[in-house]
Design an enzyme around this catalytic site. Structure first.
Site, PDB file in Angstrom:
ATOM      1  N   LYS A 196       0.789  -1.142   0.051  1.00 51.40           N
ATOM      2  CA  LYS A 196       0.023  -0.178   0.093  1.00 51.40           C
ATOM      3  C   LYS A 196       0.778   1.212   0.105  1.00 51.40           C
ATOM      4  CE  LYS A 196      -0.267  -0.345   5.160  1.00 51.40           C
ATOM      5  NZ  LYS A 196      -1.076  -0.938   6.135  1.00 51.40           N
ATOM      6  N   ARG A 235     -10.726  -0.134  13.993  1.00 50.31           N
ATOM      7  CA  ARG A 235     -10.663   0.997  12.989  1.00 50.31           C
ATOM      8  C   ARG A 235     -11.428   0.361  11.809  1.00 50.31           C
ATOM      9  NH1 ARG A 235      -4.317   1.060  10.892  1.00 50.31           N
ATOM     10  NH2 ARG A 235      -4.893  -0.622  10.086  1.00 50.31           N
ATOM     11  N   TYR A 291      19.600  28.803   9.093  1.00 53.81           N
ATOM     12  CA  TYR A 291      18.528  29.511   9.554  1.00 53.81           C
ATOM     13  C   TYR A 291      18.335  29.789  11.188  1.00 53.81           C
ATOM     14  CZ  TYR A 291      15.830  29.666   5.242  1.00 53.81           C
ATOM     15  OH  TYR A 291      15.592  30.109   3.806  1.00 53.81           O
ATOM     16  N   MET A 336      14.420  23.985   3.411  1.00 54.58           N
ATOM     17  CA  MET A 336      13.693  23.259   2.496  1.00 54.58           C
ATOM     18  C   MET A 336      14.356  22.197   1.418  1.00 54.58           C
ATOM     19  SD  MET A 336      10.638  24.609  -0.167  1.00 54.58           S
ATOM     20  CE  MET A 336       9.859  25.659   0.986  1.00 54.58           C
TER      21      MET A 336
HETATM   22  C1  LIG Z   1      -0.279  -1.857   6.847  1.00 52.45           C
HETATM   23  C2  LIG Z   1      -0.989  -3.212   7.210  1.00 52.45           C
HETATM   24  C3  LIG Z   1      -0.457  -4.160   7.187  1.00 52.45           C
HETATM   25  C4  LIG Z   1       1.420  -4.039   7.097  1.00 52.45           C
HETATM   26  O1  LIG Z   1       1.890  -3.839   8.290  1.00 52.45           O
HETATM   27  P1  LIG Z   1       3.266  -3.807   8.825  1.00 52.45           P
HETATM   28  O2  LIG Z   1       3.324  -3.118  10.217  1.00 52.45           O
HETATM   29  O3  LIG Z   1       4.039  -2.575   7.777  1.00 52.45           O
HETATM   30  O4  LIG Z   1       4.064  -4.961   8.429  1.00 52.45           O
HETATM   31  C5  LIG Z   1      -0.791  -5.501   7.521  1.00 52.45           C
HETATM   32  N1  LIG Z   1      -2.164  -5.637   7.851  1.00 52.45           N
HETATM   33  C6  LIG Z   1      -2.977  -4.408   7.651  1.00 52.45           C
HETATM   34  C7  LIG Z   1      -4.493  -4.580   7.927  1.00 52.45           C
HETATM   35  C8  LIG Z   1      -2.373  -3.432   7.415  1.00 52.45           C
HETATM   36  O5  LIG Z   1      -3.259  -2.179   7.311  1.00 52.45           O
END
Ligand SMILES: *Cc1c(COP(=O)(O)O)cnc(C)c1O
Length: 362
Positions: free
Chosen positions: A34, A132, A252, A300
């Site tokens: 993701k 969640r 800065y 930046m």
């Molecule tokens: C992001 C996510 C993972 C992966 O988690 P990591 O801690 O990056 O290994 C696995 N399952 C779900 C549902 C997630 O949202």
């Protein structure tokens, strides 16, 4: 002079995948890609993992799934955000597996399957304490068998809230709830563990592991040595070296004072590249294998290093500097900035050219 680049070691990602497979014993290991594979580029990363034998991929959103499908025609791609009615046709057309997070989504997906006269594959997400996404225990008990029969339950999953804390009582509590809730559902492969969950032991493994962070070199066992190989570093050339003839200040706010004889090297990486302003004080860069402190405020586009301890000829205009590469790597830099490696990785700026390192091919 080459501009600043983000070097991404695809072989290290494949080695990390192999490491997790060894940890997994016999169970399947998916890859969570993701957010563009945590900022590293889902297309290249997923292709490398597919070549390494990974067949299951998780993304967060439909658009990510559709983009990934173009590069992985045969992989199983699970989308973690549940489907809404206007997305169903896209899910079906691209053969994406939705995660059903509510009884309403179970109904929606069942109806889609009935229209097509074949149950469509989906993952059922149970909420075991994260609160969640996911179906609650009460909702799961209320799912009727007919509704479930309209779906091809390809996976039953849940997500751990405290996996990086080995002694946290949430872990056994969630595992027990997961076993209990999934027992009442149609038999299907089960999945609970993210990266850190894998290292909690086989009681958390079930049938499929879902690592993301560990593949990309983030330490899944905070407080203990990192079992994963480092994957990323930023490489940028020194743009200019200042030799101070008199005491002065750097950057800065004139926030850093230097003494006469100091040498300060300026590097073209700043917070617009995702190197957080808060990661300056206490941060280090690496030049020819040696650590030098970041001094002054990160701006930046630029940061400044005190290179007085290195020889004049070791640091000149064009000398390559590595960032995120020192001891502790990304986890350490994130900690200095008051955050976690996940946030650091996913916020690395698009201005950094992505360069993929790959020696072995597959
Ligand atoms: C992001 C996510 C993972 C992966 O988690 P990591 O801690 O990056 O290994 C696995 N399952 C779900 C549902 C997630 O949202």
């Amino acid at each position: 002079m080459p501009e600043a680049a983000l070097l991404i070691d695809l072989d290290a990602i494949a080695a990390n995948y192999a490491r997790l497979r060894a940890e997994a014993g016999g169970c399947r290991v998916a890859a969570v890609v993701k957010a563009d594979a945590y900022g590293l580029g889902a297309e290249r990363v997923a292709a490398r993992l597919w070549a390494a034998g990974c067949a299951d991929f998780f993304v967060a959103r439909l658009a990510e799934g559709l983009a990934l499908r173009r590069h992985l025609p045969k992989a199983r791609i699970v989308v973690l955000e549940g489907p809404v009615p206007c997305e169903v046709a896209d899910f079906v057309a691209a053969a994406l597996v939705p995660t059903l997070n509510t009884p309403g989504q179970v109904e929606l997906w069942g109806d889609a399957g009935r229209r097509l006269e074949r149950p469509l594959p989906a993952a059922l997400h149970l909420d075991t304490g994260m609160c969640r996404l996911g179906i609650s225990a009460t909702e799961a008990a209320g799912l009727d068998a007919d509704r479930l029969r309209a779906i091809d339950v390809a996976l039953v999953m849940s997500h751990l809230a405290c996996a990086e804390e080995t002694a946290n009582p949430m872990n056994p509590l969630q595992a027990a709830r997961f076993s209990e809730m999934s027992r009442r559902l149609p038999a299907a492969p089960r999945s609970l563990a993210n990266s850190s969950g894998i290292f909690l032991g086989t009681a958390y493994h079930f049938d499929l592991l879902r690592p993301g962070a560990a593949l990309y070199g983030i330490n899944p066992t905070p407080g203990r040595p990192n079992p994963m190989q480092p994957v990323v570093r930023i490489r940028a050339p020194v743009l200019q070296v200042h030799r101070l003839d008199a005491p002065g200040t750097v950057g800065y706010g004139a926030a850093h004072a230097t003494s006469s004889g100091s040498r300060i090297a300026t590097v073209g990486v700043g917070y617009a590249d995702g190197y957080m302003r808060a990661a300056g004080t206490g941060g280090v860069a690496v030049i020819a294998g040696r650590e030098v402190p970041i001094v002054g405020r990160i701006s930046m586009d630029l940061m400044t290093l005190d290179v007085t301890a290195l020889g004049e000829h070791e640091v000149e205009t064009g000398t390559p500097v590595d960032l995120l590469a020192g001891p502790g790597g990304i986890d350490r830099v994130a900690e200095v900035a008051g955050t976690i490696g996940y946030e650091l990785l996913t916020r690395l700026g698009q201005r950094l050219r992505r360069v993929y390192l790959e020696a072995t091919g597959a």
